[in-house]
Scaffold this motif. Sequence first.
Motif, short mmCIF file in Angstrom:
data_model
loop_
_atom_site.label_atom_id
_atom_site.label_comp_id
_atom_site.label_asym_id
_atom_site.label_seq_id
_atom_site.Cartn_x
_atom_site.Cartn_y
_atom_site.Cartn_z
N MET A 189 6.91 2.16 -4.16
CA MET A 189 6.17 2.01 -2.91
C MET A 189 6.13 0.54 -2.48
O MET A 189 5.96 -0.33 -3.32
CB MET A 189 4.74 2.54 -3.09
N LYS A 190 6.28 0.30 -1.17
CA LYS A 190 6.29 -1.10 -0.75
C LYS A 190 4.86 -1.66 -0.70
O LYS A 190 3.91 -0.89 -0.54
CB LYS A 190 7.01 -1.26 0.58
N PRO A 191 4.73 -2.98 -0.87
CA PRO A 191 3.38 -3.58 -0.86
C PRO A 191 2.67 -3.35 0.48
O PRO A 191 3.30 -3.31 1.53
CB PRO A 191 3.66 -5.08 -1.05
N LYS A 192 1.35 -3.22 0.38
CA LYS A 192 0.53 -3.18 1.59
C LYS A 192 0.36 -4.60 2.10
O LYS A 192 0.37 -5.55 1.31
CB LYS A 192 -0.87 -2.62 1.28
N LEU A 193 0.17 -4.73 3.41
CA LEU A 193 -0.11 -6.06 3.99
C LEU A 193 -1.62 -6.18 4.24
O LEU A 193 -2.20 -5.38 4.97
CB LEU A 193 0.66 -6.26 5.29
N GLN A 194 -2.21 -7.18 3.60
CA GLN A 194 -3.65 -7.45 3.72
C GLN A 194 -3.82 -8.79 4.43
O GLN A 194 -3.14 -9.75 4.08
CB GLN A 194 -4.24 -7.50 2.30
N VAL A 195 -4.70 -8.83 5.41
CA VAL A 195 -4.98 -10.12 6.06
C VAL A 195 -6.40 -10.56 5.73
O VAL A 195 -7.35 -9.79 5.89
CB VAL A 195 -4.76 -10.06 7.59
N ALA A 196 -6.50 -11.79 5.24
CA ALA A 196 -7.80 -12.35 4.84
C ALA A 196 -8.45 -13.03 6.04
O ALA A 196 -7.87 -13.97 6.61
CB ALA A 196 -7.60 -13.35 3.71
N LEU A 197 -9.65 -12.55 6.39
CA LEU A 197 -10.40 -13.18 7.48
C LEU A 197 -11.31 -14.25 6.86
O LEU A 197 -12.47 -13.99 6.55
CB LEU A 197 -11.21 -12.13 8.24
N PRO A 201 7.05 -4.46 -8.28
CA PRO A 201 6.28 -3.57 -7.41
C PRO A 201 4.89 -4.14 -7.11
O PRO A 201 3.87 -3.67 -7.64
CB PRO A 201 6.20 -2.28 -8.23
N VAL A 202 4.87 -5.17 -6.28
CA VAL A 202 3.60 -5.81 -5.90
C VAL A 202 2.76 -4.80 -5.11
O VAL A 202 3.30 -4.02 -4.32
CB VAL A 202 3.92 -7.06 -5.04
N TYR A 203 1.44 -4.79 -5.35
CA TYR A 203 0.57 -3.79 -4.72
C TYR A 203 0.20 -4.18 -3.28
O TYR A 203 0.36 -3.40 -2.35
CB TYR A 203 -0.68 -3.60 -5.58
N CYS A 204 -0.30 -5.40 -3.10
CA CYS A 204 -0.60 -5.90 -1.75
C CYS A 204 -0.11 -7.34 -1.66
O CYS A 204 -0.15 -8.09 -2.64
CB CYS A 204 -2.09 -5.97 -1.45
N GLN A 209 3.70 -8.60 12.23
CA GLN A 209 4.88 -7.71 12.29
C GLN A 209 6.04 -8.30 11.49
O GLN A 209 6.77 -7.57 10.81
CB GLN A 209 5.28 -7.47 13.75
N SER A 210 6.19 -9.62 11.55
CA SER A 210 7.28 -10.26 10.79
C SER A 210 7.05 -10.10 9.28
O SER A 210 8.00 -9.89 8.52
CB SER A 210 7.40 -11.75 11.13
N PHE A 211 5.79 -10.22 8.84
CA PHE A 211 5.49 -9.97 7.43
C PHE A 211 5.88 -8.54 7.07
O PHE A 211 6.51 -8.29 6.04
CB PHE A 211 4.00 -10.20 7.13
N GLN A 212 5.48 -7.58 7.93
CA GLN A 212 5.81 -6.17 7.63
C GLN A 212 7.32 -5.96 7.60
O GLN A 212 7.83 -5.24 6.73
CB GLN A 212 5.18 -5.23 8.68
N ASP A 213 8.04 -6.61 8.51
CA ASP A 213 9.51 -6.45 8.53
C ASP A 213 10.12 -6.99 7.23
O ASP A 213 11.02 -6.39 6.66
CB ASP A 213 10.12 -7.21 9.72
N ARG A 247 12.17 -5.09 4.39
CA ARG A 247 13.53 -5.54 4.02
C ARG A 247 13.64 -5.71 2.50
O ARG A 247 14.62 -5.31 1.89
CB ARG A 247 13.83 -6.86 4.72
N LEU A 248 12.58 -6.26 1.89
CA LEU A 248 12.65 -6.57 0.45
C LEU A 248 12.31 -5.37 -0.44
O LEU A 248 12.85 -5.25 -1.53
CB LEU A 248 11.70 -7.73 0.11
N TRP A 249 11.37 -4.53 0.02
CA TRP A 249 10.88 -3.45 -0.87
C TRP A 249 11.14 -2.05 -0.33
O TRP A 249 10.95 -1.09 -1.06
CB TRP A 249 9.38 -3.61 -1.12
N GLY A 250 11.48 -1.96 0.97
CA GLY A 250 11.65 -0.63 1.56
C GLY A 250 12.87 0.05 1.00
O GLY A 250 13.82 -0.60 0.56
N SER A 251 12.86 1.38 0.98
CA SER A 251 14.02 2.03 0.39
C SER A 251 15.01 2.43 1.48
O SER A 251 14.73 2.44 2.63
CB SER A 251 13.59 3.25 -0.39
#
Length: 218
Positions: A1-9, A185-188, A206-210, A214-218
Amino acid sequence: MKPKLQVALDNTSITDALISVKQYADAIDVIEVGTILHVAEGVQPVRILRALYPEKIILADIKGADAGSILAKQCYDAGATWMTAICSADVETMVGMKKVASTYGPDRDVQIELYGDWTFEQAKAWKSAGLEQVVYHRSRDAEAAGKSWSDDDVDKIAQLIDMGFKVTITGGLKIEDLTLFKEYPVYCVIAGRSIRDAKDPLKAAQSFQDEIQRLWGS
Ligand code: 5RP
Ligand code: MG
């Protein structure tokens, strides 16, 4: 599974945090109430974000060190999905948080924030006590003093994953840093300033998600 993207406020007011997150909430997986925002506003940002984003994972990054069950009750009552404990806390403090978490639902959890001196002996004790998540951190102050990501960091992350932890990475992460961790397999992936302070924060998210895709997606 690809890592989730978390944004720290890590904003210093809830007003600023809400203006920021509104721009990219749809593009991210986890909203973090940063330690800086908690110090400024208590757990109120968690309550407000839960009302505004009922479906999101919300992390309360309080870096709790003691009185685990009391702190946990406040975070989960406010609507947090996850909360953090600092690695130097007693394992009983972490277990106290985890026990309270389980009374709010199976999705509630505790992340251990790894800062400064911690050992794999401690990590074994956390694992045996049922803790499942760790956050591998390059501290903001270490980064400011010039510490960059190293092979040693990657080795430790690999060992923690081998031990069975869900491992999250953070600390001044930039998009170009992500490739360092692509074998694991980084979690977030947690980004704060790289997204919040970008000229176009939505585009940055969006660039982070892309790049994650690219790196972890299957
Ligand atoms: C600092 C934190 C931050 O929330 C985390 O490091 C992410 O922020 P940034 O990407 O700006 O470093 O917990 O202690
Ligand atoms: Mg944080």
